[in-house]
Design an enzyme around this catalytic site. Sequence first.
Site, short mmCIF file in Angstrom:
data_model
loop_
_atom_site.label_atom_id
_atom_site.label_comp_id
_atom_site.label_asym_id
_atom_site.label_seq_id
_atom_site.Cartn_x
_atom_site.Cartn_y
_atom_site.Cartn_z
N GLY A 144 -3.00 -0.23 21.11
CA GLY A 144 -3.05 -1.46 20.34
C GLY A 144 -4.37 -2.19 20.48
O GLY A 144 -5.26 -1.79 21.24
N GLU A 190 -3.40 7.25 29.60
CA GLU A 190 -2.63 8.15 28.75
C GLU A 190 -3.44 8.49 27.50
O GLU A 190 -3.53 9.64 27.11
CB GLU A 190 -1.36 7.39 28.39
CG GLU A 190 -0.35 8.12 27.61
CD GLU A 190 0.83 7.20 27.33
OE1 GLU A 190 1.49 6.76 28.29
OE2 GLU A 190 1.09 6.91 26.16
#
Lengths: 526, 526
Positions: free
Chosen positions: B274, B297
């Site tokens: 995001g 990640e």
Amino acid sequence: MSEFGSLESRVRRKALLDKVKSPEECVEFFKDGMDLGWSGFTPAGYPKAVPIALADHVEKNNLQGKMKFNLFIGASVGAETEDRWATLDMIDRRWPYQTGKNIAKGINEGRIRMGDKHLSLFAQDLGYGFYTPKIDIAIIEVSAITEDCGLVPTSSCGVIGEILMIADKVIIEVNTGQPSFEGMHDCLIPQTPPNRQPFLISSSNDRIGTSAFPCDPDKIIAVVESKHRDKGRAFADMDATSEAIAGHIMQFFGDEVKAGRLPENLLPLQSGVGSIANAVVGGLAQGPFKNLTVFTEVLQDTMLDLFDSGKLDAASACSLSLSEEPGFPRFFENWDKYADKIVLRPLSISNAPEPIRRLGCIAMNTPVEFDMYAHANSTLVGGTRMINGLGGSGDFLRNGYLKIMHSPSVRPTKTDPYGITCVVPKAPHIDHTEHDLDVVVTEQGLADLRGLAPKDRAQTIIDKCVHPEYKPIIQEYFDMAKKETLAKGIGHEPQLFDRCFKMQQNLAQNGTMRIKNWDINIDLCE
Amino acid sequence: MSEFGSLESRVRRKALLDKVKSPEECVEFFKDGMDLGWSGFTPAGYPKAVPIALADHVEKNNLQGKMKFNLFIGASVGAETEDRWATLDMIDRRWPYQTGKNIAKGINEGRIRMGDKHLSLFAQDLGYGFYTPKIDIAIIEVSAITEDCGLVPTSSCGVIGEILMIADKVIIEVNTGQPSFEGMHDCLIPQTPPNRQPFLISSSNDRIGTSAFPCDPDKIIAVVESKHRDKGRAFADMDATSEAIAGHIMQFFGDEVKAGRLPENLLPLQSGVGSIANAVVGGLAQGPFKNLTVFTEVLQDTMLDLFDSGKLDAASACSLSLSEEPGFPRFFENWDKYADKIVLRPLSISNAPEPIRRLGCIAMNTPVEFDMYAHANSTLVGGTRMINGLGGSGDFLRNGYLKIMHSPSVRPTKTDPYGITCVVPKAPHIDHTEHDLDVVVTEQGLADLRGLAPKDRAQTIIDKCVHPEYKPIIQEYFDMAKKETLAKGIGHEPQLFDRCFKMQQNLAQNGTMRIKNWDINIDLCE
Ligand SMILES: CC(C)(COP(=O)(O)OP(=O)(O)OC[C@H]1O[C@@H](n2cnc3c(N)ncnc32)[C@H](O)[C@@H]1OP(=O)(O)O)[C@@H](O)C(=O)NCCC(=O)NCCS
Ligand SMILES: CC(C)(COP(=O)(O)OP(=O)(O)OC[C@H]1O[C@@H](n2cnc3c(N)ncnc32)[C@H](O)[C@@H]1OP(=O)(O)O)[C@@H](O)C(=O)NCCC(=O)NCCS
């Protein structure tokens, strides 16, 4: 000198014998507002002589509320210490777990500021100084002090290592009222990142540490002899409910072995606190599985039955949390049968995700309640009242190979024998999310939730776990919630926020969660 | 042959050249109801040619709803694949994460059965056969196939290893439309307990595996050439809100270094998906900290800025989730600058608690909202509508050294520029509990919650994070809840179950969470 050896024989660092004091002589070290760290874990291995002397001092001198301490201990300790301290208004902050009517009262009336945390995190965070930059006084119960000032614990390791990392002063209670536990522990203080080393444990009985925690001798301000035993409580006998739950779990294990998803000797077992957990271990003692191992947080009484059955090869835990009667006497009398099969580890290792995932533990714990999507509440009855705390349930339920929660489907209230359902539409407090649990069980049946999307999960839980008295009620809610939210295109995990807690509100108002209907009239007064 | 080499040069296991097929020729392998496993992770490294050919086939032959599949993929994949499949009603079950308007619509209207799970658990549980005993067809995008039939991934590792463990048949897409990523990956398929080995990673760039995933050549039914690029989206530029949030976090890091709780080069950073996460990484590129490392990640676009700033020494992730424009072209053009500082790992290692705790990651993720006790909702808007899924947020927020969530304090609705507060009295859905978070931040300020009991935590969050428009409203609720529950001795964590969701109900009814008062009239109709 007691039958278990003299203080002199236990304190092998001879210079420390100059610091021997009575518990009463230690009282003067303590000042209002201090941060204290104790050894101990779920009434095992906690200091008793000095805390009792302090409580006596406060009581005798009417110092209630004038000598308050912040208590950092691995988990709960005996009622004669923390619960009595609560009665005497001697506790301000308390982390991370507790047990006792009076301490719970203090917490739920707002006098005691308790916080709970996953125990593996509590341990490391305490060492990092996240709770307090320093511990003013540590009180550690030990079996012995070695020549190089190593502290050999008693029936638990708790957070002794982390306490020593940040303690200014240390008081040692040498327990000569019971055998020495020397040799049973695997002591290690993990380094702080980025210097942490791997925990190279590949089976329950692997050892990666030493037999004692190193302690700076200059920090030791007193050595006190104690003969107090741990005051663990005995559990209720298995009843029909816990027996049925244990039965469902044994059946499930058998099916998983057949499907090739579990080896014949299962995987290392973790079993939580309370009577159902105790019953499940009892079920294993009578079950078909052999060469079992245990990698858990606390060893309770029925673990001795499992050893006696010949089916348990090794057990690792943070504490030997046996009952004062008959647990500990039975253990001490049969020391040679059990001792070399048990490893007691510090909390930061017993509950660390690293070995729990690597070994693939089977985690089994009791919640207060769980909901139809498999969120579980382990701590706050009615969503606001603290019972004991989270404990290590989350460490194991997040990291196990299989994550199981077991609960009776209903509990009685004063006016209704089925007044409380432990399977609700929406849990009023959540400690474990739907992303953590694989299996939920009540005496009604076992719901295997692996791979199920939320709505499939809900239907399975309603079908398998809900008590017949509540099945139509919860099914009606679920159907209604699906219909309303799917029609609006917002129905991945249906809930109705005007009604999801109607059962809880009715319990508060009318003494039962068995509501007559799902109607509700709400005026938002806007 | 493309500028990046021919299919023949990429397929070094020559016998496989006999199996070369066009995407269209692969369509016949697929039957309604099959379980499929794809490579890919947050639009990077997913198969494109075959999924697009299948979608074309369904569209052309009006097979909507007649060819439905269960999709198991590391995380979300490009909209031209899964989102288009959703439009064509080609998805039944979908695990464990997705992105796209149409797939979200299918999920929230109940046509697609999505389930989410902590990604590290999804990976291992897929390999254990918990979701499906076997994958009918795997579709894996690769850079190359080695002589011994090792599959060299492209821009992500995802769950390729676990898919191969249980796949019956394998289709390979060899991507010759971009450079080969060979040498960037650290491939390893963890053993199943009790045979799992330690993951001996002690810094972000440690390698413990090999450069390819071994694949049984007899399972390969087709080799397809693909020139499609990953379709990652670019992020909005930093705005005042995300800049303020990044500022608070930089200040906090500086204070922690001063207090001796963080080293000068911090600890390995994890940063979520995001625009705020993107902005925080942007903030670090301009900040005072050097010799940083990343253990995360996904690597998003601003990570390239951080590399360019000279402050980032090494980065480990599951995927290189750059934008189609300008991210990937910039990366490919400056390959030598970045490539040897990046390690791409399988999801089961990138998100494993073991290295995350050992390294002591600083975890930073954006939730939908969090509540005054620091429970966070990452997935379900309004408590029932799925956005993307949990992702790896829980893996990092449970296991990091510091666990941080950042969010704007308010969001607009159609009728009110302050219509939604992202800090609420009680989160209507909970993915991360109060036991997981250390710090919450909005543009208003940063609340350091370490060591605070629930009521102290609530007051701190209200003081530091709540938007001024909502401060009096939430303070009033908290005061009321304290008064009522403490008087009854049930006030460890005060909530009022008749009113805790009044703001959400008012949003649904009147388009804003800015309620006029906390009054509510409820008739339980019992
Ligand atoms: C949840 C827990 C209390 C259940 O244990 P238990 O032995 O089955 O508990 P009990 O049946 O004695 O219940 C404890 C109290 O909670 C109440 N209670 C439990 N579930 C309830 C429910 N759904 N609604 C209302 N009250 C409930 C009981 O009535 C009892 O109240 P009392 O003390 O006033 O009599 C216990 O497992 C626990 O503390 N768990 C959290 C920690 C944990 O899981 N540790 C294991 C990690 S290794
Ligand atoms: C929560 C999450 C969506 C926020 O990301 P973001 O880029 O800040 O999100 P956006 O501002 O684009 O919001 C996404 C949508 O959710 C809506 N939304 C977000 N918060 C909301 C709230 N509190 N109330 C109502 N709607 C909300 C937005 O309005 C937007 O809706 P739209 O798609 O209809 O326009 C994202 O971080 C996420 O998916 N997190 C979960 C996974 C995760 O944390 N992964 C990282 C692990 S490594």
